[in-house]
Design an enzyme around this catalytic site. Structure first.
Site, PDB file in Angstrom:
ATOM      1  N   HIS A 183       0.835  -1.223   0.000  1.00  0.00           N
ATOM      2  CA  HIS A 183       0.000   0.000   0.000  1.00  0.00           C
ATOM      3  C   HIS A 183       0.862   1.261   0.000  1.00  0.00           C
ATOM      4  O   HIS A 183       0.453   2.295   0.522  1.00  0.00           O
ATOM      5  CB  HIS A 183      -0.950   0.047   1.205  1.00  0.00           C
ATOM      6  CG  HIS A 183      -1.793  -1.179   1.388  1.00  0.00           C
ATOM      7  ND1 HIS A 183      -3.107  -1.262   0.982  1.00  0.00           N
ATOM      8  CD2 HIS A 183      -1.492  -2.390   1.918  1.00  0.00           C
ATOM      9  CE1 HIS A 183      -3.587  -2.463   1.260  1.00  0.00           C
ATOM     10  NE2 HIS A 183      -2.618  -3.176   1.828  1.00  0.00           N
ATOM     11  N   SER A 313      16.017  19.396 -15.975  1.00  0.00           N
ATOM     12  CA  SER A 313      15.121  20.553 -16.001  1.00  0.00           C
ATOM     13  C   SER A 313      15.711  21.697 -16.802  1.00  0.00           C
ATOM     14  O   SER A 313      16.918  21.938 -16.764  1.00  0.00           O
ATOM     15  CB  SER A 313      14.869  21.007 -14.557  1.00  0.00           C
ATOM     16  OG  SER A 313      14.234  22.261 -14.541  1.00  0.00           O
ATOM     17  N   LYS A 319      18.923  19.522 -11.342  1.00  0.00           N
ATOM     18  CA  LYS A 319      17.894  18.473 -11.201  1.00  0.00           C
ATOM     19  C   LYS A 319      18.125  17.386 -12.252  1.00  0.00           C
ATOM     20  O   LYS A 319      18.400  17.665 -13.412  1.00  0.00           O
ATOM     21  CB  LYS A 319      16.517  19.094 -11.395  1.00  0.00           C
ATOM     22  CG  LYS A 319      15.361  18.206 -10.979  1.00  0.00           C
ATOM     23  CD  LYS A 319      14.094  19.052 -10.890  1.00  0.00           C
ATOM     24  CE  LYS A 319      12.932  18.273 -10.290  1.00  0.00           C
ATOM     25  NZ  LYS A 319      12.429  17.257 -11.163  1.00  0.00           N
ATOM     26  N   GLU A 326      10.707   6.810 -17.308  1.00  0.00           N
ATOM     27  CA  GLU A 326       9.539   7.536 -17.837  1.00  0.00           C
ATOM     28  C   GLU A 326       9.272   7.132 -19.293  1.00  0.00           C
ATOM     29  O   GLU A 326       8.118   6.965 -19.699  1.00  0.00           O
ATOM     30  CB  GLU A 326       9.763   9.046 -17.729  1.00  0.00           C
ATOM     31  CG  GLU A 326       9.668   9.537 -16.289  1.00  0.00           C
ATOM     32  CD  GLU A 326      10.017  11.011 -16.143  1.00  0.00           C
ATOM     33  OE1 GLU A 326      10.286  11.683 -17.156  1.00  0.00           O
ATOM     34  OE2 GLU A 326      10.029  11.484 -14.987  1.00  0.00           O
TER      35      GLU A 326
END
Ligand SMILES: O=C(O)C[C@H](O)C(=O)O
Length: 462
Positions: A183, A313, A319, A326
């Site tokens: 969970h 980024s 970053k 992805e």
């Protein structure tokens, strides 16, 4: 200067075709009729049709139906088609006639043109190149052949590599004991190897599922001609054709058990797409687990660091994002959508013919190709190179009150829950709290609460 044209003729009459085109009237009509997506069918699919034409010419020659000179010319034309021809001379859109007749005729016209060049032979696209065939058996055959070869040559090797990389990684991280999660919440401990071996098992099962479709993909509609009766084809054509094609591809093909079913349905494509969807689902899970485990680096789960492949980024300096995961997740989404498309297309077998064949061809081949490439990238640029943030994993594991689960058999669930609550609220190690709230001594508790021991199932004597 404007483009020059020549006049070509088919059963509907005359039409202007670009002077340099190798194709003829029917392809030109299809180009004009279907300016839909701007995308043609995949090259590997057109190559499969060409291979079918070559094998058919050989079979027709051996059966005494096609004279040796014309057969040699058609076979030579098939062999002469290189990459530039594939790019330029097969312009018909995916969204064309549902049988793929326009693409079948496109190949027939190009081969007839090339086969008749400079030798004085008159070669007809319909009577010679398409001899003993109909689009209705050529196109389903091309779907099976192109899909099987793409699975064999691209997808299965990529999945084997992904499985190998996962197993190698599991060996590297076998001593990393971490917090399991259910969970999304902290659960009992496990090793990172157990986690990675679970991904490997999923990949291997998917590989086996996909491989299991190959015997049915190897069954071909060829020889059924228009509806499965084999009208206009020699009784031995389908068998001989399959032998020729098998020799050209180093793959055993055979006539379908039921040629009517092979023409009117796309059940095997639907089956394969279903197995590709299972792989997409597994890939989505693995990609998302990697993204969560890599999240941070400071305010996330931060268990691993995926290799930095590019600045993440355009605005936030420093970053770095999990780009391969992805990309793989987007591939998975696309394949799931493609499966729905193939499911709908598979239902479009009306009476004796499925009439969404070009859509099945392009969608199925796209799914195979995307999954092969994404599997390769996931293996080589994410799994192989990620590093483990051991200090952070150990620190959070040591503080995890869920370790108290191991005390259930000794002190009971309710008492263990009290200890967990006390540990959560005080932020103290569960061992210290258990020492105060039970009669168990430190040595016994250390043994019972040892995360590495718990990761093995916590069995006594392990
Ligand atoms: O193109 C063919 O060979 C047949 C066509 O698809 C049809 O059934 O009308």
């Amino acid at each position: 200067m404007g483009e020059k044209f020549r006049t070509e003729k088919d059963s509907l009459g005359e039409i202007q075709v670009p002077q340099t085109a190798l194709y003829g009237a029917q392809t030109q009509r299809a180009v004009e009729n279907f300016p839909v997506s701007g995308n043609g069918l995949p090259t590997e699919f057109i190559r499969a049709i060409v291979l079918i034409k070559k094998s058919a010419a050989e079979a027709n020659r051996d059966l005494g139906l096609l004279d040796k000179a014309r057969a040699a010319a058609i076979i030579g034309a098939c062999d002469s088609l290189g990459d530039p021809e594939f790019a330029a001379h097969f312009p018909v859109d995916i969204y064309q006639t549902g049988s793929g007749t326009s693409s079948n005729m496109n190949v027939n016209e190009v081969l007839a043109h090339l086969a008749g060049e400079g030798n004085g032979l008159s070669i007809s696209p319909n009577d010679h190149v398409n001899m003993s065939q109909s689009s209705n058996d050529v196109i389903p055959t091309a779907i099976h052949v192109s899909a099987l070869l793409a699975v064999r040559d691209k997808l299965l090797p990529a999945l084997r590599n992904l499985h190998t990389q996962l197993c190698d990684k599991a060996v590297q991280v076998q001593n990393v004991v971490k917090t399991g999660r259910t969970h999304l919440m902290d659960a009992v401990p496990m090793t990172m190897a157990q986690e990675v071996y679970a991904w490997a098992a999923q990949v291997e099962d998917c590989r086996e599922r996909i491989r299991a479709t190959m015997p049915r993909l190897a069954q071909l509609a060829q020889g059924g001609t228009a509806i499965g009766t084999g009208l206009n084809a020699h009784p031995d054509f389908s068998e001989l054709f399959a032998q020729k094609l098998s020799a050209h591809t180093s793959q055993q093909f055979r006539p379908a058990d039921n040629l009517f079913a092979a023409i009117s349905s796309q059940d095997t494509s639907v089956e394969l797409s279903g197995q590709l969807k299972v792989l997409a689902v597994a890939m989505m899970k693995i990609a998302n687990d990697l993204r969560w485990m890599n999240s941070g680096p400071l305010a996330g789960v931060a268990e691993i660091a995926l290799k930095a492949l590019q600045p993440g980024s355009s605005i936030m300096p420093g970053k770095v994002n999990p780009v391969i995961a992805e990309s793989a997740a987007m591939v998975a989404a696309r394949v799931m959508g493609n499966d729905t498309t193939i499911t709908v297309a598979g239902q479009s077998g009306n009476f004796q013919l499925n009439v969404m064949l070009p859509l099945v061809a392009s969608t199925l081949l796209e799914s195979i190709s995307l999954l092969a490439n994404a599997s390769q990238l996931l293996a080589d640029r994410a799994i192989a190179s990620y590093t483990v943030n051991r200090p952070h994993i150990e620190e959070t594991l040591g503080r995890n009150p869920i370790l108290v689960t191991a005390l259930n058999p000794v002190i009971g669930y309710l008492k263990a829950a009290e200890i967990a609550k006390a540990a959560y609220s005080s932020g103290r190690p569960v061992l210290d709290v258990a020492l105060e709230m039970t009669d168990l001594d430190r040595k016994t508790l250390e043994d019972l609460l040892d995360p590495a021991h718990l990761a093995k199932g916590g069995l006594v004597g392990e």
